[in-house]
Design an enzyme around this catalytic site. Structure first.
Site, mmCIF file in Angstrom:
data_model
loop_
_atom_site.group_PDB
_atom_site.id
_atom_site.type_symbol
_atom_site.label_atom_id
_atom_site.label_comp_id
_atom_site.label_asym_id
_atom_site.label_seq_id
_atom_site.Cartn_x
_atom_site.Cartn_y
_atom_site.Cartn_z
ATOM 1 N N CYS A 11 -16.622 -20.698 -5.924
ATOM 2 C CA CYS A 11 -16.882 -19.388 -6.514
ATOM 3 C C CYS A 11 -16.561 -18.290 -5.515
ATOM 4 O O CYS A 11 -16.138 -18.550 -4.380
ATOM 5 C CB CYS A 11 -18.330 -19.267 -6.977
ATOM 6 S SG CYS A 11 -19.505 -19.204 -5.614
ATOM 7 N N CYS A 14 -18.032 -18.400 -2.041
ATOM 8 C CA CYS A 14 -17.342 -19.302 -1.105
ATOM 9 C C CYS A 14 -16.184 -18.581 -0.423
ATOM 10 O O CYS A 14 -16.037 -18.618 0.802
ATOM 11 C CB CYS A 14 -16.803 -20.523 -1.841
ATOM 12 S SG CYS A 14 -18.048 -21.552 -2.629
ATOM 13 N N ASP A 439 16.310 8.601 -4.359
ATOM 14 C CA ASP A 439 17.557 8.805 -3.642
ATOM 15 C C ASP A 439 18.663 8.927 -4.694
ATOM 16 O O ASP A 439 18.586 8.310 -5.756
ATOM 17 C CB ASP A 439 17.811 7.605 -2.724
ATOM 18 C CG ASP A 439 19.185 7.651 -2.092
ATOM 19 O OD1 ASP A 439 19.521 8.691 -1.510
ATOM 20 O OD2 ASP A 439 19.914 6.655 -2.202
ATOM 21 N N ASP A 637 18.002 2.671 -1.644
ATOM 22 C CA ASP A 637 18.749 1.429 -1.475
ATOM 23 C C ASP A 637 19.476 1.317 -0.149
ATOM 24 O O ASP A 637 20.027 0.270 0.178
ATOM 25 C CB ASP A 637 19.782 1.283 -2.599
ATOM 26 C CG ASP A 637 20.927 2.285 -2.457
ATOM 27 O OD1 ASP A 637 20.661 3.414 -2.007
ATOM 28 O OD2 ASP A 637 22.062 1.937 -2.792
ATOM 29 N N ASP A 641 17.347 5.037 3.937
ATOM 30 C CA ASP A 641 16.146 5.197 3.109
ATOM 31 C C ASP A 641 14.946 4.442 3.682
ATOM 32 O O ASP A 641 13.814 4.673 3.239
ATOM 33 C CB ASP A 641 16.411 4.685 1.690
ATOM 34 C CG ASP A 641 17.463 5.497 0.956
ATOM 35 O OD1 ASP A 641 17.491 6.723 1.160
ATOM 36 O OD2 ASP A 641 18.259 4.907 0.213
#
Length: 851
Positions: A11, A14, A439, A637, A641
């Protein structure tokens, strides 16, 4: 991040216990334990031996995942996700139900409904009690795991759900044994009334029923949890098991683990590509839907890249392996999904804090409840039943599973649709963004210039204009020239050979074709060489306003026409921007282009704000400015960036981008489509909503159930809770939470009907704030220091730290390749102090400029 398998958890208490124990190990910087996958992710310098020891001392087991990475195959990783728990629980449940039914026949069937028993049991209540004791004992032995785990956790002062179950069942059993022995005394004394009273004190069926019902819940929960990892398992099944490689010019089929970087492998039509590679011979159409979700095959030829798990649909190809094993794109995707499951979302901390004190608090409430009912004059058996009801209805499991199951399902949904969330944090936070910075090149636009317009002069055909431009641009390396070449080839034109070719930097090109002088270039250059008609001049001006680049061409001093080239926006960009705006998100475009071109592209895409003229190293400062207005996501990309992706609250990388951008991002869009940005936000919001629902029902269940179990409503409404019904309710609570999370599989991430707006920053605030920052930066002094002696990244970091400490500045950038350190300061700095600071750091200054 090192990942470990953890055993013995039942549970949230734990997982909280394990997390605290490992977090105390010296060298551990972060630890996240997943109850859902029974796994643990640990970051830091601590040894695996120390971490495993800490887990074992906490009362649980641990082992390092993939201890020998070279020998861990994809099939073994797939095997680790298989549901091994459900079959075990199923066998336990069948055996438990068999003995429980017999027990219920003896207890409730005979006592309540008068069902017949063998004559031996007539008036032999002790014998009936002994049969019930034996049957209950057998069920307890079958389900001994509850007792082993529960009392072991109690011994380690970290009680868990199994502790509650074990205490409830054991209390019922022990009290029943006491009643059985007391009955024997009453029977010897001939007290029939006392014998019957003690008979009614038997709770053997409760002891067995509690264990059986909890096992039902555990099995349902295990089956549902197994479905949450379906996405990860389906990804693993995509991985080919063998490859055909060329060894000594012979085709040899080898296990995928034996393919090495540089090997040449062959793929026939209909076969899966085994590892990432580059085509060295042949052409084909490759179905990449397994990775990108795109159903249309992509044409491939020599020099093109191919990825593992994609399907070669037509031609025979030979490829050179470039990435194998854990380095393949598929393996990286699987690792991202797996790592995300091993991390925790911020909202999970609420449940963790509650779970840490939940079980001890429940045990205390059960004891207090029993005492209070005894003090009010009730019999011990009645008071004990109230205490047992509290123990068995309380469910920390539901709290512990509320967040991770939703995260796992949401992450799997994203992976199936080409949206990879690297962490649970990114999955939760993506839905909270207020500003999305995009961008331009490669994100809003395709990143590849294309011919958009052909405007021939009077008496000239489009084909003649394009053929002349084709001949002139064929020898140029300029990106705009490549756009013209591509367009001409698509028209199946042939370029005549030119002579005396010259590239005129900053202006254009010139060449000779069959004794005719050809020139091409910008409006400024061509208009200085030939007369440009007013009509074409106006058209060129209009094209420029639309964000296109007009290229003019002339022959023998006479204008032939204009070809417009532009980096066109992607088809889905305007729709994606609109969807973000409909969700209440402000969209800002960042670009290094001039203001006019940027405005034109921004208008086509429909963004709210355009910030133009941003240098590659300036995007990060723009994001920092935008963050003061709200939570920001950056989509990009390129290499330039990466700083902005890192600075943003959420970095989103286009999958076709550079490895550096992908590494810096929190979310990767494998399809390279801008429309997946609103989809990622939408999925995040749906996942967060699901988590809130799970947490609400988990808390609500316990808030309603515990008072009912204690008997709070007995004096008012007469409502009581039998321990067996409490156990049934407990067993179903976790199942309901997991099932609710599985509903996310039905969510449509591209459906815009239920999009809701959130509070956003206004356009004026964003723009004014950036302009203010820009003006402030223009008044700063840029300091460039030439430094000798830097050899690596550690040297750069050393110099950066020295400058920051000495002058109190930020954003110091050092380069051992360029031998420079650059930073900005509000005012000019004493150059002698700069020299001394860097000298003290162990390096030499050869020059300083401040401007």
């Amino acid at each position: 991040m090192e990942q470990y398998n953890v055993t013995g958890m039942s549970c949230a208490a734990c997982s909280s216990r394990v997390e605290k124990a490992v977090s105390k190990v010296p060298g551990v910087t972060s630890c996240s334990v997943s109850l859902l996958t029974n796994s643990m992710g640990v970051e830091g310098t601590a040894s695996s031996h120390d971490i495993i020891t800490a887990v074992e001392q906490a009362g649980y087991g641990a082992s390092l995942k993939g201890a020998n990475k070279e020998q861990v195959s994809m099939s073994e990783a797939e095997e680790s996700l298989e549901d091994h728990e459900t079959p075990v629980l199923k066998r336990r449940l069948i055996a438990s139900i068999g003995f429980l039914l017999i027990l219920m026949y003896f207890s409730m069937g005979h006592m309540m409904w008068g069902w017949p028993l063998p004559a031996f049991f007539n008036d032999n209540h002790v014998a009936m009690g002994l049969v019930q004791l034996l049957l209950a004992g057998i069920v307890m032995v079958i389900n001994q795991k509850f007792f082993i785990s529960g009392f072991k956790s109690l011994w380690h002062r970290a009680p868990n759900m199994d502790t509650l179950v074990a205490l409830g069942s054991m209390a019922s059993f022990v009290w029943s044994v006491y009643a059985l022995f007391a009955m024997t005394r009453a029977q010897v004394d001939g007290d029939s009334a006392a014998v019957m009273n003690y008979m009614m004190e038997f709770y053997f069926e409760s002891a067995a029923m509690i264990l059986t019902l909890i096992t039902v819940g555990k099995m349902l929960e295990a089956r549902s949890k197994g479905k949450t990892t379906d996405a990860l398992k389906s990804l693993m099944k995509l991985a080919p098991k063998t490859a055909i490689v060329l060894r000594s010019d012979q085709e040899v089929t080898v296990p995928i683990e034996q393919v090495h970087k540089g090997d040449i492998f062959v793929v026939r039509p209909g076969e899966n590509i085994p590892v990432d590679g580059v085509i060295v011979e042949g052409t084909s159409a490759v179905n990449e839907s397994a990775l990108t979700g795109e159903s249309i095959p992509v044409d491939k030829a020599a020099g093109d890249l191919v990825s593992a798990a994609t399907v070669n649909q037509s031609g025979f190809i030979k490829c050179e392996a470039t990435r194998v094993g854990e380095d393949t794109t598929l393996s990286q995707i699987i690792k991202m999904v797996s790592d995300a499951a091993a991390t925790k979302a911020p909202i999970a901390k609420i449940a963790d804090r509650v779970s840490g004190i939940f079980v001890p608090a429940v045990i205390t409430i059960a004891i207090v409840t029993t005492i209070i009912w005894l003090l009010t004059g009730h019999e011990f058996g009645y008071a004990l039943a109230r205490g047992i009801s509290v123990l068995v209805i309380s469910c920390p499991c539901a709290l512990g599973l509320a967040t991770p199951v939703a995260i796992m399902v949401g992450n799997g949904m994203g992976a199936r649709n080409g949206i990879l969330f690297k962490t649970a944090v990114s999955l939760e936070e993506a839905g909270k963004v207020q500003i999305v910075a995009l961008d331009k090149t490669g994100t809003i636009t395709s990143g590849q210039p294309e011919v958009t317009d052909l405007l021939p002069a009077d008496g000239i055909s489009e084909q003649e204009l394009l053929t002349m431009a084709f001949a002139l641009e064929k020898k140029s390396e300029h990106p705009l020239a490549k756009a013209i070449l591509k367009h001409a080839e698509e028209q199946h034109l042939t370029a005549p050979e030119v002579t005396d070719f010259h590239a005129l930097p900053g202006n254009g090109l010139s060449a000779v074709l069959e004794q005719e002088t050809l020139i091409g270039g910008s409006m400024k250059f061509i208009s200085s060489q030939v007369n440009v008609p007013a009509t074409l001049s106006q058209k060129a001006e209009k094209l420029a306003e639309e964000g296109k680049t007009p290229l003019l061409f002339a022959r023998n001093g006479k204008l032939v026409g204009i070809i417009a080239v532009a980096d066109v926006i992607k088809e889905d960009s305007p729709q994606a921007v609109k969807e973000l705006q409909n969700m209440g998100i402000r969209v800002v475009m960042l670009t290094g282009d001039n203001e006019r071109t940027a405005r034109a592209i921004g208008a086509q895409a429909g963004v709210d704000d355009v910030i133009a003229g941003v240098l590659p190293d300036g995007k990060e400062s723009v994001i920092r400015s935008l963050r003061e207005q709200g939570k920001v996501a950056m989509v990009g990309d390129g290499i330039n960036d990466a700083p902005a992706l890192t600075r943003a609250d959420i970095g989103i990388a286009i999958g076709a981008g550079t490895d550096i951008a992908i590494d810096a991002a929190d979310i990767v869009l494998m399809k390279s489509r801008l429309s997946d940005v609103p989809a990622a936000v939408r999925l995040s919001r749906a996942t967060l909503k699901n988590i809130h629902e799970n947490l609400f029902w988990a808390f609500f269940y316990n808030v309603i159930g515990i008072p009912l179990a204690t008997g709070v409503w007995i004096p008012i409404f007469g409502w009581t809770l039998n321990p067996m019904f409490g156990a049934a309710a407990m067993s179903l609570s976790s199942f309901c939470v997991v099932t609710n999370a599985l509903r996310l599989n039905l969510f449509k991430i591209h459906d815009t009907k239920k999009d809701k707006k959130i509070k956003q920053a206004t356009s004026i605030e964003v723009k004014n704030d950036y302009n203010k920052k820009e003006k402030e930066q223009k008044t700063m002094v840029k300091v460039t220091v030439n430094v000798e002696g830097m050899m690596c990244g550690h040297c750069e970091a050393h110099v950066n730290e020295a400058i920051k400490k000495a002058f109190g500045v930020e954003d110091v950038v050092s380069s051992h390749e360029n031998n420079t350190t650059v930073f900005t300061s509000p005012e000019k700095i004493d150059e002698d102090k700069i020299r001394q600071t860097i000298k003290d750091a162990g390096y030499e200054v050869t020059g300083i400029t401040q401007e």
